[in-house]
Design a protein around this motif. Structure first.
Motif, PDB file in Angstrom:
ATOM      1  N   PHE A   5       9.110   3.785   4.320  1.00  0.00           N
ATOM      2  CA  PHE A   5       7.833   3.433   3.686  1.00  0.00           C
ATOM      3  C   PHE A   5       8.048   2.912   2.278  1.00  0.00           C
ATOM      4  N   PHE A   6       8.977   3.541   1.557  1.00  0.00           N
ATOM      5  CA  PHE A   6       9.259   3.078   0.202  1.00  0.00           C
ATOM      6  C   PHE A   6       9.784   1.659   0.209  1.00  0.00           C
ATOM      7  N   ARG A   7      10.658   1.388   1.197  1.00  0.00           N
ATOM      8  CA  ARG A   7      11.210   0.023   1.268  1.00  0.00           C
ATOM      9  C   ARG A   7      10.126  -0.993   1.559  1.00  0.00           C
ATOM     10  N   PHE A   8       9.267  -0.620   2.510  1.00  0.00           N
ATOM     11  CA  PHE A   8       8.130  -1.505   2.822  1.00  0.00           C
ATOM     12  C   PHE A   8       7.323  -1.772   1.552  1.00  0.00           C
ATOM     13  N   THR A   9       7.044  -0.683   0.847  1.00  0.00           N
ATOM     14  CA  THR A   9       6.244  -0.797  -0.377  1.00  0.00           C
ATOM     15  C   THR A   9       6.898  -1.768  -1.351  1.00  0.00           C
ATOM     16  N   LEU A  10       8.206  -1.593  -1.543  1.00  0.00           N
ATOM     17  CA  LEU A  10       8.913  -2.462  -2.477  1.00  0.00           C
ATOM     18  C   LEU A  10       8.794  -3.920  -2.064  1.00  0.00           C
ATOM     19  N   VAL A  11       9.018  -4.156  -0.777  1.00  0.00           N
ATOM     20  CA  VAL A  11       8.950  -5.536  -0.273  1.00  0.00           C
ATOM     21  C   VAL A  11       7.553  -6.102  -0.491  1.00  0.00           C
ATOM     22  N   LEU A  12       6.549  -5.310  -0.180  1.00  0.00           N
ATOM     23  CA  LEU A  12       5.163  -5.789  -0.317  1.00  0.00           C
ATOM     24  C   LEU A  12       4.803  -6.043  -1.776  1.00  0.00           C
ATOM     25  N   TYR A  13       5.185  -5.124  -2.659  1.00  0.00           N
ATOM     26  CA  TYR A  13       4.895  -5.341  -4.077  1.00  0.00           C
ATOM     27  C   TYR A  13       5.582  -6.602  -4.573  1.00  0.00           C
ATOM     28  N   PHE A  14       6.821  -6.793  -4.121  1.00  0.00           N
ATOM     29  CA  PHE A  14       7.552  -7.971  -4.568  1.00  0.00           C
ATOM     30  C   PHE A  14       6.860  -9.250  -4.090  1.00  0.00           C
ATOM     31  N   THR A  15       6.427  -9.231  -2.834  1.00  0.00           N
ATOM     32  CA  THR A  15       5.679 -10.390  -2.315  1.00  0.00           C
ATOM     33  C   THR A  15       4.410 -10.603  -3.149  1.00  0.00           C
ATOM     34  N   SER A  28      -5.328 -21.761  -7.019  1.00  0.00           N
ATOM     35  CA  SER A  28      -5.576 -21.541  -5.608  1.00  0.00           C
ATOM     36  C   SER A  28      -6.088 -20.126  -5.394  1.00  0.00           C
ATOM     37  N   GLU A  29      -7.328 -20.048  -4.932  1.00  0.00           N
ATOM     38  CA  GLU A  29      -7.940 -18.741  -4.709  1.00  0.00           C
ATOM     39  C   GLU A  29      -7.230 -18.012  -3.575  1.00  0.00           C
ATOM     40  N   ILE A  30      -6.668 -18.813  -2.660  1.00  0.00           N
ATOM     41  CA  ILE A  30      -6.007 -18.182  -1.519  1.00  0.00           C
ATOM     42  C   ILE A  30      -4.829 -17.352  -2.004  1.00  0.00           C
ATOM     43  N   LEU A  31      -4.084 -17.903  -2.965  1.00  0.00           N
ATOM     44  CA  LEU A  31      -2.933 -17.185  -3.505  1.00  0.00           C
ATOM     45  C   LEU A  31      -3.345 -15.844  -4.101  1.00  0.00           C
ATOM     46  N   SER A  32      -4.416 -15.870  -4.909  1.00  0.00           N
ATOM     47  CA  SER A  32      -4.806 -14.632  -5.579  1.00  0.00           C
ATOM     48  C   SER A  32      -5.332 -13.623  -4.568  1.00  0.00           C
ATOM     49  N   LYS A  33      -6.056 -14.122  -3.580  1.00  0.00           N
ATOM     50  CA  LYS A  33      -6.595 -13.196  -2.572  1.00  0.00           C
ATOM     51  C   LYS A  33      -5.481 -12.595  -1.732  1.00  0.00           C
ATOM     52  N   SER A  34      -4.486 -13.434  -1.398  1.00  0.00           N
ATOM     53  CA  SER A  34      -3.408 -12.864  -0.588  1.00  0.00           C
ATOM     54  C   SER A  34      -2.552 -11.918  -1.419  1.00  0.00           C
ATOM     55  N   ALA A  35      -2.423 -12.210  -2.733  1.00  0.00           N
ATOM     56  CA  ALA A  35      -1.691 -11.284  -3.598  1.00  0.00           C
ATOM     57  C   ALA A  35      -2.380  -9.921  -3.586  1.00  0.00           C
ATOM     58  N   LEU A  36      -3.697  -9.964  -3.678  1.00  0.00           N
ATOM     59  CA  LEU A  36      -4.485  -8.726  -3.683  1.00  0.00           C
ATOM     60  C   LEU A  36      -4.310  -7.983  -2.354  1.00  0.00           C
ATOM     61  N   ALA A  37      -4.369  -8.742  -1.263  1.00  0.00           N
ATOM     62  CA  ALA A  37      -4.261  -8.133   0.064  1.00  0.00           C
ATOM     63  C   ALA A  37      -2.884  -7.496   0.251  1.00  0.00           C
ATOM     64  N   VAL A  38      -1.855  -8.245  -0.154  1.00  0.00           N
ATOM     65  CA  VAL A  38      -0.489  -7.734   0.007  1.00  0.00           C
ATOM     66  C   VAL A  38      -0.283  -6.491  -0.856  1.00  0.00           C
ATOM     67  N   ALA A  39      -0.798  -6.555  -2.099  1.00  0.00           N
ATOM     68  CA  ALA A  39      -0.671  -5.394  -2.986  1.00  0.00           C
ATOM     69  C   ALA A  39      -1.410  -4.197  -2.383  1.00  0.00           C
ATOM     70  N   GLY A  40      -2.585  -4.460  -1.788  1.00  0.00           N
ATOM     71  CA  GLY A  40      -3.361  -3.397  -1.157  1.00  0.00           C
ATOM     72  C   GLY A  40      -2.582  -2.747  -0.022  1.00  0.00           C
ATOM     73  N   LEU A  41      -1.937  -3.595   0.758  1.00  0.00           N
ATOM     74  CA  LEU A  41      -1.120  -3.098   1.881  1.00  0.00           C
ATOM     75  C   LEU A  41       0.054  -2.271   1.350  1.00  0.00           C
ATOM     76  N   GLY A  42       0.679  -2.799   0.303  1.00  0.00           N
ATOM     77  CA  GLY A  42       1.777  -2.080  -0.338  1.00  0.00           C
ATOM     78  C   GLY A  42       1.304  -0.723  -0.842  1.00  0.00           C
TER      79      GLY A  42
END
Lengths: 269, 448
Positions: A5-15, A28-42
């Protein structure tokens, strides 16, 4: 499982960091929204990992450097997610996510579950948690300070670029700075008090003036002065931004000092 | 049936010519009625703004249509000779005319791309034509579509996002310093037009407290009334700088009215709260060295102009997105126009009738059981005869009226009555969008 889980978290935060850096450069709003989504998943992954670690082991929570840093990183991301969704301030991610990521990496570098205090002192985790929450406040103030100085410089130099439009207004950043310190300071105060209490229980004295304790008290006075300065002589705006950056840099140095010395975290901040 | 546009704009004609072409409201009805009385002109609309005069018309033949609209131009503007007028005219037909109207409505053809007034002007032109009954099915659909395209362009591209006027740029920059303008105080020094405009913009964006000072105290009283603000004496306004979050300066003075020390003192009084200064006066009234004062943000007219230039560049980039939207919508519109052609409608109606006959025969024959071939063909014959007799009138009317002015109306009616597939594009969403547009905000940047 926790490690995974920690590794997943690291990968997601990095993305998330890559995406929000991309957002910094491109409109690009898409970039910011996907950053938010990825961070949320992380963040979800991170929550699982933390919960598994705390519930799964017999140890009391948050007494190792590893757990404390992980908790710090987790709280930072939480602050980011809340502010980004409530205020629409996606650009905060560009600054907070790297900080959270670094904290988590440093947690990974010191994965040893070395309990620094005797586990029967159950109060220690309270001290660490409170101190870390205080530090989160200062970290956000630090980020707000950096953003303030960037925006201030852009406006002063009359450069109107993509960044000018993405960074929030100056007074918003100044308020964010103030509120973060106002929230962080009581936590730090309580953290120091509970730390002193723990010290009394273990070592028999509240304050032994070892370097960690000394620096904790210095930090506390520093932020007290920053807060009082704002209220009395107008240390706000640019000055406040500089002060909080210096303050947080100091906090980081103390952390490093404590860790490199090989001492436990919970005897310091 | 063809759509054409004939006209001139800021791109083809100088303002001296354009201003001669405007038809006053009092003569508009007469002009419009005359427009549709020219040979071959079925529907017509006259769009006039300070930057363009254009006639949109639905005509029988493109060639004669052009000629008729040109005649209309020449005869409407007798003050101008045909030789002077005609070289400035441009014309297009079909998809290019449609595309032109969509681009004009979306402000892609405007002098300042993305300016909001054109939408209202197209609406006005359309309403005038409706009032004088010079539009029909095609223009009605076309203009409503143009309005909805313009709305789409506005929401899907950032073409109108950033300020392109000096006064509005001031507001935009103020919002980079202050997140909430409603609790802020504006100090207006001098009575220059641009500063007044900027003050008005700031008030529109929430500023409630306005302080005004001019050399002429009576004038500042008048302005105080206009902005519901407070007038303060010119002699002592420097002492009040600390109260101002935003300072707008625009006087005729030939020297610096506000120096570095004044601002330094003000920032000190404000306990380092930022102060935002705009100097639109030429020569400048605020000492440029004020920019070195911490927490003071000074912008002069050149800074604002530079900001605007960048915004214009940004709009041009966004315009590419808008062009793609226009192109797509022109395709939709052409599809609709095609559906109005008579032959496909007749074919579609015929097919639908045949399908009904076939289905009903199938049902009836399966219920009747074994029939002799004669009886069977009698039943089949009856079904066909009923349907054909019923439809015969519609076919004849369609063919007869196809070339008349109301032809497309009959075609549309048939499509609706018989629920033909091509009528899908006729549902009412566009008119709903157009109604929404009526309520759309169109704050003004430049005058008509």
């Amino acid at each position: 499982m926790t490690v995974l889980f920690f590794r997943f978290t690291l990968v997601l935060y990095f993305t998330g960091i890559l995406l929000s850096l991309g957002y910094l450069l491109r409109r690009s709003e898409i970039l910011s929204k996907s950053a938010l989504a990825v961070a949320g998943l992380g963040f979800l992954c991170h929550s699982f990992a933390l919960a598994a670690q705390i519930l799964g082991s017999d140890h009391v929570p948050l007494v190792s450097f590893h757990k404390a840093m992980s908790f710090f990183s987790w709280s930072l991301v939480l602050v980011f997610l809340v502010v980004a969704t409530r205020q629409g301030l996606h650009i905060l991610g560009t600054f907070i996510l790297p900080l959270a990521f670094l904290a988590l990496v440093s947690a990974a570098v010191f994965p040893v579950e070395r309990e620094s205090l005797h586990p029967f002192f159950q109060t220690v985790w309270v001290h660490v948690t409170l101190s870390m929450l205080g530090t989160v406040g200062f970290a956000v103030a630090f980020v707000a300070g950096i953003m303030y100085l960037m925006q201030e410089r852009l406006l002063k130099s009359k450069q109107f670029n993509v960044l000018t439009f993405k960074l929030p207004p100056l007074d918003f950043l100044d308020t964010l700075n103030q509120r973060s310190i106002l929230l962080g300071f009581p936590f730090l105060t309580l953290g120091i008090l509970t730390g002193a209490l723990s010290a009394q229980l273990t070592a028999g004295s509240y304050l032994s003036w070892n370097p960690e304790q000394t620096w904790a008290v210095v930090t506390w006075f520093f932020y007290l002065i920053v807060l009082l300065g704002r209220l009395t002589v107008g240390w706000r705006a640019k000055k406040a931004a500089y002060l909080t950056i210096v303050g947080f840099a100091g906090v980081v140095l103390i952390f490093l000092g404590v860790v490199l010395k090989g001492g436990g975290l919970s005897t310091s901040l | 049936m063809n759509t054409v546009v004939v006209g001139l704009s800021h791109k083809t004609a100088p303002v001296e010519l354009r201003e001669l072409l405007v038809v006053p409201d009092s003569r508009l009805g007469e002009a419009l009625r005359r427009l549709v009385s020219y040979p071959g002109v079925k529907e017509g609309m006259l769009l006039q703004t300070c930057n363009r005069v254009e006639v949109y018309a639905v005509v029988d033949q493109v060639g004669t249509g052009y000629a008729s609209v040109q005649d209309f131009f020449v005869e409407t503007h007798l003050a101008l000779s045909a030789e002077r007028l005609l070289p400035h005219l441009y014309w297009s037909a079909g998809d290019r005319a449609i595309s032109h109207l969509f681009r004009v409505s979306s402000s892609l053809d405007s002098m300042v791309i993305g300016e909001p007034q054109i939408l209202g002007q197209v609406k006005d032109a359309f309403e005038a034509a409706l009032t004088h009954n010079t539009t029909g099915v095609i223009l009605n659909k076309l203009v409503k579509k143009a309005l909805s395209v313009a709305k789409r362009v506005r929401t899907e591209s950032r073409i109108a996002e950033n300020a392109v006027s000096v006064s509005y740029a001031a507001v935009e920059l103020a919002k980079k310093v202050f997140s909430d303008l409603s609790a802020k105080t504006v100090l207006l020094v001098g009575a220059g037009e641009m500063a007044k405009l900027a003050a008005q913009h700031l008030i529109n964006h929430g500023v409630r407290q306005v302080l005004i000072t001019t050399r002429d105290s009576r004038r500042s009283q008048i302005m105080a009334q206009r902005f519901q603000g407070t007038s303060i004496p010119f002699e002592s306004f420097r002492g009040e700088l600390g109260r101002a979050d935003i300072l707008l300066c625009s006087t005729g003075a030939s020297h610096y009215l506000i120096g570095q020390n004044d601002v330094q003192l003000a920032v000190h009084k404000r306990m380092n709260r930022p102060i935002f200064l705009i100097d639109v006066s030429v020569p400048r009234n605020i000492d440029p060295s004020v920019k070195d004062v911490d927490n003071a943000f000074l912008f002069d007219i050149d800074d604002l102009e530079m900001h605007i230039e960048q915004n214009k560049e940004e709009r041009k980039r966004e315009a590419e997105k808008a062009e793609a939207i226009v192109k797509e919508e022109v395709g939709v519109m052409l599809g609709w126009l095609k559906s109005l052609e008579v032959t496909p409608t007749i074919v579609a109606l015929r097919k639908r009738a045949d399908k009904i006959i076939e289905d009903e025969l199938h049902k009836a024959l399966s219920r009747l059981g074994d029939l002799s071939p004669e009886k069977r063909s009698a039943v089949e014959g009856m079904a066909s005869a009923i349907v054909n007799k019923l439809l015969h009138g519609s076919f004849v009317t369609l063919k007869e009226t196809a070339q008349s002015a109301n032809g497309s109306m009959y075609i549309e009616a048939v499509q609706r009555f018989y629920d033909l597939e091509s009528s899908q594009s006729l549902n009412g969403t566009d008119s709903v969008e157009a109604a929404e547009l009526d309520r759309a905000d169109h704050h003004t940047e430049t005058g008509k």
